[in-house]
Design a protein around this motif. Structure first.
Motif, PDB file in Angstrom:
ATOM      1  N   ARG A 175       0.822  -1.217   0.000  1.00 35.77           N
ATOM      2  CA  ARG A 175       0.000   0.000   0.000  1.00 35.77           C
ATOM      3  C   ARG A 175       0.854   1.265   0.000  1.00 35.77           C
ATOM      4  NH1 ARG A 175      -5.580  -0.618   2.207  1.00 35.77           N
ATOM      5  NH2 ARG A 175      -6.366  -2.105   0.678  1.00 35.77           N
ATOM      6  N   LYS A 176       2.040   1.156   0.612  1.00 31.09           N
ATOM      7  CA  LYS A 176       2.884   2.354   0.743  1.00 31.09           C
ATOM      8  C   LYS A 176       3.354   2.882  -0.614  1.00 31.09           C
ATOM      9  CE  LYS A 176       4.466   1.267   5.376  1.00 31.09           C
ATOM     10  NZ  LYS A 176       5.525   0.655   6.189  1.00 31.09           N
ATOM     11  N   LEU A 177       3.486   1.991  -1.609  1.00 34.15           N
ATOM     12  CA  LEU A 177       3.930   2.444  -2.924  1.00 34.15           C
ATOM     13  C   LEU A 177       2.918   3.401  -3.530  1.00 34.15           C
ATOM     14  CD1 LEU A 177       5.197  -0.934  -4.444  1.00 34.15           C
ATOM     15  CD2 LEU A 177       6.485   0.793  -3.167  1.00 34.15           C
ATOM     16  N   LEU A 178       1.655   2.998  -3.524  1.00 31.64           N
ATOM     17  CA  LEU A 178       0.610   3.839  -4.093  1.00 31.64           C
ATOM     18  C   LEU A 178       0.472   5.132  -3.274  1.00 31.64           C
ATOM     19  CD1 LEU A 178      -1.518   3.895  -6.350  1.00 31.64           C
ATOM     20  CD2 LEU A 178      -3.141   2.946  -4.720  1.00 31.64           C
ATOM     21  N   ASP A 179       0.545   4.990  -1.932  1.00 32.17           N
ATOM     22  CA  ASP A 179       0.526   6.188  -1.081  1.00 32.17           C
ATOM     23  C   ASP A 179       1.614   7.153  -1.536  1.00 32.17           C
ATOM     24  OD1 ASP A 179      -1.398   4.879   0.371  1.00 32.17           O
ATOM     25  OD2 ASP A 179      -0.143   4.497   2.122  1.00 32.17           O
ATOM     26  N   GLY A 180       2.807   6.591  -1.801  1.00 37.62           N
ATOM     27  CA  GLY A 180       3.944   7.418  -2.213  1.00 37.62           C
ATOM     28  C   GLY A 180       3.695   8.109  -3.541  1.00 37.62           C
ATOM     29  N   ILE A 181       3.184   7.343  -4.504  1.00 40.13           N
ATOM     30  CA  ILE A 181       2.912   7.909  -5.827  1.00 40.13           C
ATOM     31  C   ILE A 181       1.863   9.008  -5.717  1.00 40.13           C
ATOM     32  CG2 ILE A 181       1.811   7.384  -8.043  1.00 40.13           C
ATOM     33  CD1 ILE A 181       3.333   4.634  -7.822  1.00 40.13           C
ATOM     34  N   LEU A 182       0.819   8.733  -4.925  1.00 38.83           N
ATOM     35  CA  LEU A 182      -0.231   9.745  -4.760  1.00 38.83           C
ATOM     36  C   LEU A 182       0.320  10.983  -4.072  1.00 38.83           C
ATOM     37  CD1 LEU A 182      -3.294   7.496  -3.788  1.00 38.83           C
ATOM     38  CD2 LEU A 182      -2.919   8.729  -5.936  1.00 38.83           C
ATOM     39  N   GLU A 183       1.203  10.766  -3.100  1.00 37.70           N
ATOM     40  CA  GLU A 183       1.801  11.900  -2.389  1.00 37.70           C
ATOM     41  C   GLU A 183       2.558  12.798  -3.367  1.00 37.70           C
ATOM     42  OE1 GLU A 183       4.605  10.806   0.626  1.00 37.70           O
ATOM     43  OE2 GLU A 183       4.223  12.613   1.828  1.00 37.70           O
ATOM     44  N   SER A 184       3.367  12.172  -4.251  1.00 37.74           N
ATOM     45  CA  SER A 184       4.151  13.003  -5.174  1.00 37.74           C
ATOM     46  C   SER A 184       3.270  13.668  -6.226  1.00 37.74           C
ATOM     47  CB  SER A 184       5.281  12.194  -5.833  1.00 37.74           C
ATOM     48  OG  SER A 184       4.894  10.891  -6.111  1.00 37.74           O
ATOM     49  N   PHE A 298       5.643 -10.152  -7.209  1.00 35.99           N
ATOM     50  CA  PHE A 298       5.166  -8.815  -6.870  1.00 35.99           C
ATOM     51  C   PHE A 298       4.187  -8.401  -7.956  1.00 35.99           C
ATOM     52  CE2 PHE A 298       9.406  -7.935  -4.540  1.00 35.99           C
ATOM     53  CZ  PHE A 298       8.892  -8.519  -3.392  1.00 35.99           C
ATOM     54  N   ASP A 299       3.058  -7.858  -7.563  1.00 31.93           N
ATOM     55  CA  ASP A 299       2.002  -7.536  -8.526  1.00 31.93           C
ATOM     56  C   ASP A 299       1.309  -6.263  -8.066  1.00 31.93           C
ATOM     57  OD1 ASP A 299      -0.352  -7.295  -9.981  1.00 31.93           O
ATOM     58  OD2 ASP A 299      -0.629  -9.470 -10.144  1.00 31.93           O
ATOM     59  N   THR A 300       1.561  -5.172  -8.777  1.00 36.56           N
ATOM     60  CA  THR A 300       1.050  -3.866  -8.354  1.00 36.56           C
ATOM     61  C   THR A 300      -0.437  -3.684  -8.610  1.00 36.56           C
ATOM     62  OG1 THR A 300       1.834  -3.019 -10.468  1.00 36.56           O
ATOM     63  CG2 THR A 300       3.232  -2.620  -8.542  1.00 36.56           C
ATOM     64  N   SER A 301      -1.080  -4.662  -9.247  1.00 37.33           N
ATOM     65  CA  SER A 301      -2.530  -4.535  -9.441  1.00 37.33           C
ATOM     66  C   SER A 301      -3.325  -5.090  -8.252  1.00 37.33           C
ATOM     67  CB  SER A 301      -2.967  -5.254 -10.727  1.00 37.33           C
ATOM     68  OG  SER A 301      -2.867  -6.659 -10.572  1.00 37.33           O
ATOM     69  N   ILE A 302      -2.617  -5.719  -7.305  1.00 38.85           N
ATOM     70  CA  ILE A 302      -3.294  -6.266  -6.119  1.00 38.85           C
ATOM     71  C   ILE A 302      -3.674  -5.131  -5.174  1.00 38.85           C
ATOM     72  CG2 ILE A 302      -2.953  -7.643  -4.001  1.00 38.85           C
ATOM     73  CD1 ILE A 302      -3.330  -9.318  -6.554  1.00 38.85           C
ATOM     74  N   VAL A 303      -4.948  -5.104  -4.769  1.00 36.67           N
ATOM     75  CA  VAL A 303      -5.421  -3.989  -3.955  1.00 36.67           C
ATOM     76  C   VAL A 303      -5.901  -4.444  -2.577  1.00 36.67           C
ATOM     77  CG1 VAL A 303      -7.272  -2.314  -3.765  1.00 36.67           C
ATOM     78  CG2 VAL A 303      -5.966  -2.472  -5.873  1.00 36.67           C
ATOM     79  N   ARG A 304      -6.689  -5.518  -2.496  1.00 35.23           N
ATOM     80  CA  ARG A 304      -7.394  -5.930  -1.278  1.00 35.23           C
ATOM     81  C   ARG A 304      -8.397  -4.852  -0.876  1.00 35.23           C
ATOM     82  NH1 ARG A 304      -7.702 -10.833  -0.171  1.00 35.23           N
ATOM     83  NH2 ARG A 304      -7.701 -10.698   2.095  1.00 35.23           N
ATOM     84  N   GLY A 305      -9.656  -5.213  -0.865  1.00 34.62           N
ATOM     85  CA  GLY A 305     -10.706  -4.246  -0.642  1.00 34.62           C
ATOM     86  C   GLY A 305     -10.684  -3.548   0.716  1.00 34.62           C
ATOM     87  N   LEU A 306     -10.283  -4.255   1.761  1.00 38.22           N
ATOM     88  CA  LEU A 306     -10.462  -3.714   3.109  1.00 38.22           C
ATOM     89  C   LEU A 306      -9.640  -2.461   3.360  1.00 38.22           C
ATOM     90  CD1 LEU A 306     -10.504  -7.062   5.060  1.00 38.22           C
ATOM     91  CD2 LEU A 306     -12.367  -5.413   4.913  1.00 38.22           C
ATOM     92  N   GLY A 307     -10.242  -1.521   4.042  1.00 37.33           N
ATOM     93  CA  GLY A 307      -9.599  -0.242   4.295  1.00 37.33           C
ATOM     94  C   GLY A 307      -8.498  -0.307   5.322  1.00 37.33           C
ATOM     95  N   TYR A 308      -8.458  -1.371   6.169  1.00 39.34           N
ATOM     96  CA  TYR A 308      -7.546  -1.317   7.305  1.00 39.34           C
ATOM     97  C   TYR A 308      -6.106  -1.704   7.003  1.00 39.34           C
ATOM     98  CZ  TYR A 308      -8.963  -6.293   8.203  1.00 39.34           C
ATOM     99  OH  TYR A 308      -9.242  -7.623   8.130  1.00 39.34           O
ATOM    100  N   TYR A 309      -5.811  -2.120   5.777  1.00 39.14           N
ATOM    101  CA  TYR A 309      -4.432  -2.497   5.471  1.00 39.14           C
ATOM    102  C   TYR A 309      -3.532  -1.269   5.399  1.00 39.14           C
ATOM    103  CZ  TYR A 309      -5.968  -7.240   4.476  1.00 39.14           C
ATOM    104  OH  TYR A 309      -6.488  -8.508   4.584  1.00 39.14           O
ATOM    105  N   THR A 310      -2.303  -1.420   5.883  1.00 41.68           N
ATOM    106  CA  THR A 310      -1.410  -0.267   5.978  1.00 41.68           C
ATOM    107  C   THR A 310      -0.059  -0.470   5.298  1.00 41.68           C
ATOM    108  OG1 THR A 310      -0.590  -1.119   8.084  1.00 41.68           O
ATOM    109  CG2 THR A 310      -2.373   0.497   8.186  1.00 41.68           C
ATOM    110  N   GLY A 311       0.245  -1.660   4.801  1.00 37.63           N
ATOM    111  CA  GLY A 311       1.560  -1.918   4.202  1.00 37.63           C
ATOM    112  C   GLY A 311       1.469  -3.006   3.158  1.00 37.63           C
ATOM    113  N   PRO A 312       2.349  -4.013   3.258  1.00 36.28           N
ATOM    114  CA  PRO A 312       2.291  -5.122   2.307  1.00 36.28           C
ATOM    115  C   PRO A 312       0.915  -5.795   2.320  1.00 36.28           C
ATOM    116  CG  PRO A 312       4.336  -5.212   3.556  1.00 36.28           C
ATOM    117  CD  PRO A 312       3.496  -4.144   4.182  1.00 36.28           C
ATOM    118  N   VAL A 313       0.387  -6.097   1.142  1.00 37.02           N
ATOM    119  CA  VAL A 313      -0.866  -6.851   0.997  1.00 37.02           C
ATOM    120  C   VAL A 313      -0.614  -7.935  -0.046  1.00 37.02           C
ATOM    121  CG1 VAL A 313      -2.489  -5.017   1.618  1.00 37.02           C
ATOM    122  CG2 VAL A 313      -1.674  -5.203  -0.737  1.00 37.02           C
TER     123      VAL A 313
END
Lengths: 493, 493
Positions: A175-184, A298-313
């Motif tokens: 999740r942190k990767l997408l957070d990072g991309i969105l941040e930039s 590693f697969d960047t299309s994996i999301v996992r629906g639940l909101g509570y995840y904070t890192g690797p999924v």
């Protein structure tokens, strides 16, 4: 019961969305759970069992906001007026357990658990309101080593339940990767950007169904679907949309290569860089234990629906070369997954309690294994001892004990039917070998063994192959002291 | 989570009367259930799982007679306004299952099942609102052979869970005997006499507590207890009271002898004679398979509280020579039982469907085994691999895999503490063997193995026995390719 009760007789029926499980399914599920447990156990995880009920406020997400909360969970009010709910998963009760026993637990606390969970939802085909989940979690371990171990567990459980390498793949994202991309691209990495981040996750989750154009619309202004329903978009600008889409479709092939590719995409964002480092740590451990990208990618299309995840999924995908009637590959899809959820326990404690876990649905995995022909028969039918003469019941039970003593299942007919009814019963039970012994045979120290499988084959072959029939008869007279050896020789399963 | 949430933070707590089960208990219970299942399985019984919920009217005894029925069961109203209840035992759902699938089942239908049952009662010490029962039942078998098999199962399960002969006894009675005795003293053997028969059963059930005089009063006019409460009696005449008391205290010693004694007591009553014949049939089968009166006796004081039994009934009594502080033998009492209930399924079908079963409470049996010291440790603690150098994480995980490959449990520390914290964690986890490997050791192909059990012993002995310490050190350097052998040699459990 007397006839006058007839009008009040209850109808024997199940509540909708609940199932009775048959013997074959139960045996297969038990074996599957035992296989998973043995993997968790070998890693030093310990079993835990929590009760079916939890207080509704403890379960959290489904707080009672009306007099009788009935959305998603089964809830009822206890004598002391507190709302109790049946658990809807095994993670929320784990968080309660750890928070309640925090000081008494050696941490990291690593447990496994399987049990029924309950969803008060509209049932459908294969969708039940009670089903069994099987989970493993580490609580108190912030580092990527714990996440790597979860991925290992997932891959090793798939092997343990009988899948071959190539029939499954664990697909890991962070999740942190997408957070990072969105941040930039200007989405702040805090509470303020939370809703926008969730919208982006939901949009990516639809990539399979809507394709890049549809997702692009959902990342931007919004999208009207075929039925005319309009979904508000995440309002990202075109550059941001391009970056997000580029990210979700970035991964293919080798884990090491993907890390190099992703580093460029993530840019200078601190959170994104932290995410990359975690993937590097995970790759390092997986590679050391010989888990290749075929088993865990590693697969960047994996999301996992639940909101509570904070890192690797991650998700476990079952792969298949089964084709449907139109020649398209049958997609079995994800049978489980997990990831890091660092905020669930802190809900109670107000201090960070990092955690990561893996969960799969037992029935879902089982039916996937069935479709992949990866299930073995797990039990032999019992040897069936007919009751030819009631006066010999004791002898029949004694014979059954002898057979059991040799490690075989054995059953004496305890009904009241005659020998014809008894053979019909044996047939319905799937029995292979039946034993018949009357007074005469007993006095001669003999028994008759009937092979019902062979008998059925012979019935089919009888016109074409008379010779074969006489060569190996389906019914034989055997000396009683040779019985066990004769049974073992004939047994098919 | 931010501090402003603090006032809304939920308190981590369990609903009262529900328990979390610890690893040791779970392992012991699982082993116990597996032992029982393997006995049932060897007899050709098949597993069944029914859902936790049943319609309230199907469960029967607890029909909703008010808006929210809450006496004994957990009930809630489904979306379609029908009342559903969580099962309070496994027998009522079995009756529903058989009635619902009657034509599709080969009969006798013999199944086993273990699962949580729920009682909405006031919890107390050792009394939970959710607990696990383990049952085996035969449905569709009217004859005493099926009852004899239940008694066999009960006796064999006690052996299978680790009890020695002499530590348990199955005690069998037959409701028909008392029915017969009451009939010959003027209590009609039909609906008319039902209430009186139940009063007699309840009175006999108090024999232990009240003695013959108290029971005599309850069989006659009635009895006032110490607190002044008056219980109405069964209004039997003095001859009948004498006959009933004579019956309940008739049995001792050998099964064959008891049958002879009972024949005289039962007299000419047809029902009583039928009961005697059933006991004869049961004795015949038990004797044939070598189950002596020590393991399964006839005992006319056995009643079983439930009203639905119709023939043979039995309890499994645990015997002990443990004495309490005052030197009195500790009574563990009944840990399970069963019997014939020919009317439960016919509730749905309006036709006779004979059935007999055996049930025990898993926790109750487990705690009895604990008190009898009949429990073995069931698992070894994992070998613990410390993280001395984070850069070597991959190596540590590889080492753990190698150890697992040799059939041992192994755990890499996935927390973030330093080596002191890690050893404290290992200690709390009950670890025996810990492995330490730094960069230096790795380059030399060596590891350090620390024996924490030995270390603790040595710490105690250190002042008195310096020599012993040097003779077998608690910490040793071992070549890495000798590691598995070294671990196996040292392992204690």
């Amino acid at each position: 019961m007397s006839k006058k009760n007839k009008p009040n007789r209850p109808k024997a029926r199940r509540p909708r969305g609940f199932e009775d499980k048959s013997a074959d399914i139960i045996r297969a599920e038990q074996k599957l759970i035992a296989s998973a447990f043995s993997v968790y156990d070998s890693h030093g995880f310990e079993p835990l069992q929590t009760p079916a009920f939890e207080y509704a406020d403890v379960l959290g997400k489904f707080l009672p906001d009306e007099d009788r909360p009935n959305t998603g969970v089964f809830a009822l009010r206890d004598d002391d007026e507190q709302w109790m709910s049946l658990r809807y998963d095994l993670t929320a009760p784990l968080a309660r357990f750890v928070a309640e026993n925090f000081d008494g637990l050696a941490k990291p606390y690593r447990r496994y658990q399987a049990g029924s969970v309950f969803r008060n939802e509209k049932p459908g085909p294969g969708r039940f309101r009670e089903f069994v989940q099987c989970d493993a979690d580490s609580v108190g371990a912030p580092g990527a080593a714990a996440d790597a171990e979860m991925v290992m567990l997932a891959a090793d459980v798939m092997r343990a339940v009988g899948l071959k390498d190539g029939q499954y793949q664990v697909r890991v994202n962070n999740r942190k990767l997408l957070d990072g991309i969105l941040e930039s691209t200007g989405v702040p990495n805090n509470e303020e950007g939370a809703i926008q981040r969730m919208q982006v996750l939901r949009a990516i989750d639809k990539l399979d169904r809507l394709g890049p154009d549809g997702v692009s619309a959902l990342l931007g202004e919004g999208r009207e679907d075929d039925s005319g329903d309009y979904t508000e978009g995440a309002k990202l600008n075109p550059d941001a949309i391009k970056a997000v889409l580029g990210f979700t479709t970035a991964s293919s092939g080798d884990r090491g290569q993907i890390i190099i590719d992703l580093e460029k995409l993530v840019g200078m964002s601190e959170r994104g860089q932290a995410g990359i480092q975690e993937l590097r740590d995970i790759d390092n451990i997986l590679s050391a234990v010989g888990i290749s990208s075929d088993r865990a990618a590693f697969d960047t299309s994996i999301v996992r629906g639940l909101g509570y995840y904070t890192g690797p999924v991650f998700e476990v995908e079952l792969l298949t070369d089964i084709k449907d009637k139109k020649g398209r590959p049958v997609r079995i899809g994800s049978i489980g997954g997990g990831g890091r959820y660092d905020d669930l326990v802190s809900r109670f404690r107000g201090q960070a309690v990092p955690a990561t876990g893996f969960s799969f649905g037992v029935s879902r995995l089982l039916s996937a294994l069935e479709r992949l022909d990866a299930l073995e028969a797990v039990t032999q039918p019992p040897v069936f001892i007919t009751v030819f003469d009631r006066a010999l019941l004791g002898e029949y039970f004694k014979m059954a004990e002898d057979i059991r003593g040799a490690g075989l299942r054995a059953e004496v007919y305890v009904g009241t039917g005659n020998i014809t009814k008894q053979m019909k019963y044996a047939d319905r039970r799937g029995v292979q070998l039946a034993i018949i012994m009357g007074e005469d045979e007993m006095s001669k120290g003999e028994v008759t063994v009937k092979d019902l499988y062979l008998g059925a084959e012979m019935a089919k072959a009888i016109s074409s192959n008379e010779e074969w029939k006489s060569a190996r008869p389906a019914q034989e007279t055997i000396a009683r002291d040779q019985l066990i050896a004769a049974l073992k020789e004939r047994i098919k399963i």
